[in-house]
Scaffold this motif. Structure first.
Motif, PDB file in Angstrom:
ATOM      1  N   GLU A  99       0.833  -1.195   0.000  1.00 25.19           N
ATOM      2  CA  GLU A  99       0.000   0.000   0.000  1.00 25.19           C
ATOM      3  C   GLU A  99       0.869   1.247   0.000  1.00 25.19           C
ATOM      4  O   GLU A  99       1.903   1.315   0.670  1.00 25.19           O
ATOM      5  CB  GLU A  99      -0.928   0.014   1.211  1.00 25.19           C
ATOM      6  CG  GLU A  99      -1.886   1.202   1.197  1.00 25.19           C
ATOM      7  CD  GLU A  99      -2.990   1.102   2.231  1.00 25.19           C
ATOM      8  OE1 GLU A  99      -3.896   1.949   2.209  1.00 25.19           O
ATOM      9  OE2 GLU A  99      -2.936   0.176   3.066  1.00 25.19           O
ATOM     10  N   VAL A 100       0.447   2.249  -0.776  1.00 25.58           N
ATOM     11  CA  VAL A 100       1.108   3.558  -0.784  1.00 25.58           C
ATOM     12  C   VAL A 100       0.476   4.381   0.330  1.00 25.58           C
ATOM     13  O   VAL A 100      -0.695   4.761   0.257  1.00 25.58           O
ATOM     14  CB  VAL A 100       0.941   4.250  -2.152  1.00 25.58           C
ATOM     15  CG1 VAL A 100       1.656   5.594  -2.158  1.00 25.58           C
ATOM     16  CG2 VAL A 100       1.464   3.369  -3.277  1.00 25.58           C
ATOM     17  N   MET A 101       1.258   4.651   1.377  1.00 25.57           N
ATOM     18  CA  MET A 101       0.709   5.271   2.591  1.00 25.57           C
ATOM     19  C   MET A 101       0.710   6.792   2.552  1.00 25.57           C
ATOM     20  O   MET A 101      -0.060   7.437   3.251  1.00 25.57           O
ATOM     21  CB  MET A 101       1.510   4.801   3.812  1.00 25.57           C
ATOM     22  CG  MET A 101       1.496   3.300   4.022  1.00 25.57           C
ATOM     23  SD  MET A 101      -0.172   2.639   4.216  1.00 25.57           S
ATOM     24  CE  MET A 101      -0.697   3.466   5.718  1.00 25.57           C
ATOM     25  N   GLY A 102       1.600   7.401   1.788  1.00 27.39           N
ATOM     26  CA  GLY A 102       1.698   8.858   1.771  1.00 27.39           C
ATOM     27  C   GLY A 102       3.142   9.293   1.623  1.00 27.39           C
ATOM     28  O   GLY A 102       3.994   8.512   1.155  1.00 27.39           O
ATOM     29  N   MET A 103       3.430  10.514   2.016  1.00 26.45           N
ATOM     30  CA  MET A 103       4.789  11.043   1.908  1.00 26.45           C
ATOM     31  C   MET A 103       5.303  11.477   3.271  1.00 26.45           C
ATOM     32  O   MET A 103       4.540  11.939   4.124  1.00 26.45           O
ATOM     33  CB  MET A 103       4.831  12.223   0.942  1.00 26.45           C
ATOM     34  CG  MET A 103       4.614  11.828  -0.510  1.00 26.45           C
ATOM     35  SD  MET A 103       4.925  13.185  -1.655  1.00 26.45           S
ATOM     36  CE  MET A 103       6.703  13.401  -1.472  1.00 26.45           C
ATOM     37  N   GLU A 104       6.585  11.292   3.451  1.00 24.98           N
ATOM     38  CA  GLU A 104       7.274  11.780   4.644  1.00 24.98           C
ATOM     39  C   GLU A 104       8.475  12.568   4.157  1.00 24.98           C
ATOM     40  O   GLU A 104       9.451  12.002   3.691  1.00 24.98           O
ATOM     41  CB  GLU A 104       7.706  10.600   5.511  1.00 24.98           C
ATOM     42  CG  GLU A 104       8.181  11.007   6.893  1.00 24.98           C
ATOM     43  CD  GLU A 104       8.434   9.801   7.771  1.00 24.98           C
ATOM     44  OE1 GLU A 104       9.619   9.408   7.892  1.00 24.98           O
ATOM     45  OE2 GLU A 104       7.463   9.246   8.328  1.00 24.98           O
TER      46      GLU A 104
END
Length: 425
Positions: free
Chosen positions: A359-364
């Motif tokens: 899953e692509v969770m977001g950006m950090e």
């Protein structure tokens, strides 16, 4: 002996009644009799004689050539073969169960090989010659054909055929083959029904299109689906499907329709989902825009070796477009558009496995955060038959999972909770 066969072949093809032959293409016994009669006439006219065994073999060879595939006919009819690779007139390889093997078929000469290649591409309105030595086309049965001749091919003409399988593979079939376990299949069913945007990545022949086809069975029948492909391989069963295919430039280098043209036009056709057979170029930018503008549940495949490599390749493909976006903006587009990356691989023993469901969770900061939901790990020991052994591992979903949020919207959170043993929030 080869020169004699070449001579008889040439004389038979010159003197045979092609209109009569066209009528017999689907009547093999009658076609063989007609060709055999033509060979007998050539023998009577020239005074050269062949034994009955050689005469029968030549009849089979010429009949196969007239109907299209020449010595490849039996290979095309063999359901166990997925790829046919011709490296010059003397070396023909096939792929069975993920393994390449040399077969005992051959062409009489490179000239016969080129003649058959020309007939095959002529069937689909294309041509191959010195000015156009590379041809990529789709055969009437859906098989993908690639032909390379001199001056590009140095050791004789080359033909590559990716056969179009007659049967559809389902997720149940993939479980049976050991490509995934039941839990992974159920998760992909839920993800497909919840209109999650999915990318299937993997190498050539790893089973990307097969998996995409299997997941498409779970698209709601009330949705309008557009499929965009270079070679039509997807076979959706829903009643409201529009199939589009790219078109190569014609003889005068006109009439080309690229995947980017199809994606741009698809957005004007009021689709609920867009399924792109393979994303490989600048159309990636339009694909991400479609996923970001209300076309949830869209799917595509691309070539990559891992989920992170797949997203990096998407970045590169977006940069190929005319959109001059900074890298940070491209990554934000990818993160908001792509929810799941399914990584498939063909292992050295020929088996195909779903290696990761991520899953692509977001950006950090400037980095995209990925989280494995399932993964496959191989063991050092092999089975008695030499097959690679391994196990599938489930890591569950995190609290901020987009998949879980989509499941809530589509009232499928309970099946998702049961799948992961009620360990979700």
């Amino acid at each position: 002996m080869t020169s004699t066969l070449l001579y008889f072949r040439e004389q038979v093809l010159k003197n045979i009644d092609l209109e009569r032959i066209d009528e017999l293409k689907n009547q093999r016994e009658s076609l063989l009799r007609e060709v055999n009669d033509a060979i007998q006439r050539v023998m009577n006219n020239t005074g050269q004689y062949l034994s009955s065994r050689v005469c029968n073999c030549l009849s089979e060879l010429i009949a196969d050539e007239i109907t299209g595939y020449g010595p490849l006919r039996e290979l095309m009819e063999d359901e166990s073969i997925s790829d046919i690779l011709v490296n010059g007139p003397d070396r023909i390889f096939v792929e069975r169960a993920g393994k390449l093997e040399l077969v005992d078929k051959r062409f009489i000469s490179n000239e016969q090989l080129i003649d058959i290649a020309r007939r095959l591409v002529a069937r689909v309105g294309r041509r191959v010659d010195d000015s156009q030595p590379l041809v990529d086309a789709r055969m009437p049965d859906g098989s993908r054909l690639n032909v390379v001749i001199a001056p590009v091919a140095l050791d004789g003409a080359s033909i590559s055929i990716r056969k179009f399988g007659s049967g559809q593979r389902t997720l149940a079939n993939l479980i049976e083959y050991g490509s995934m376990n039941e839990m992974m299949a159920n998760f992909l069913v839920i993800a497909s029904r919840c209109r999650v945007n999915i990318i299937v990545s993997g190498g050539t022949g790893s089973g990307k299109t097969t998996l995409l086809n299997a997941m498409s069975h779970y698209i709601d029948e009330g949705e309008r689906v557009l499929t965009l492909e270079d070679a039509a391989e997807l076979r959706l069963q829903q009643p409201h499907v529009v199939r589009l295919e790219t078109r190569m430039a014609g003889a005068e280098n006109q009439g080309q329709v690229t995947m980017r043209h199809l994606v741009v036009n698809a957005l004007r056709m009021r689709p609920d989902r867009i399924i792109i057979g393979e994303c490989r170029g600048e159309e990636a930018f339009e694909m991400l825009q479609a996923m970001n503008t209300g076309h949830d549940g869209s799917m595509s495949t691309l070539h990559a070796n891992s989920p992170r490599d797949a997203l990096a390749r998407l970045e590169s493909m977006v940069m190929m477009s005319s959109a001059a976006l900074p890298l940070a903006a491209i990554r934000r587009n990818i993160v908001s558009a792509i929810h799941i990356v399914v990584q498939v691989s063909r292992l050295p023993d020929g088996s195909r496995k779903v290696i990761n469901i991520t899953e692509v969770m977001g950006m950090e900061g400037d980095n995209i955060i990925l989280q494995d939901i399932f993964s496959y790990s191989a063991q050092a020991e092999r089975s008695e038959t030499g097959a690679i052994q391994g196990s599938f591992t489930s890591y569950g979903l995190l609290q901020r999972s987009t998949v879980y949020q989509q499941a809530i919207v589509h009232d499928m959170q309970e099946p998702l909770k049961q799948l992961f043993g009620n360990k979700l929030p």
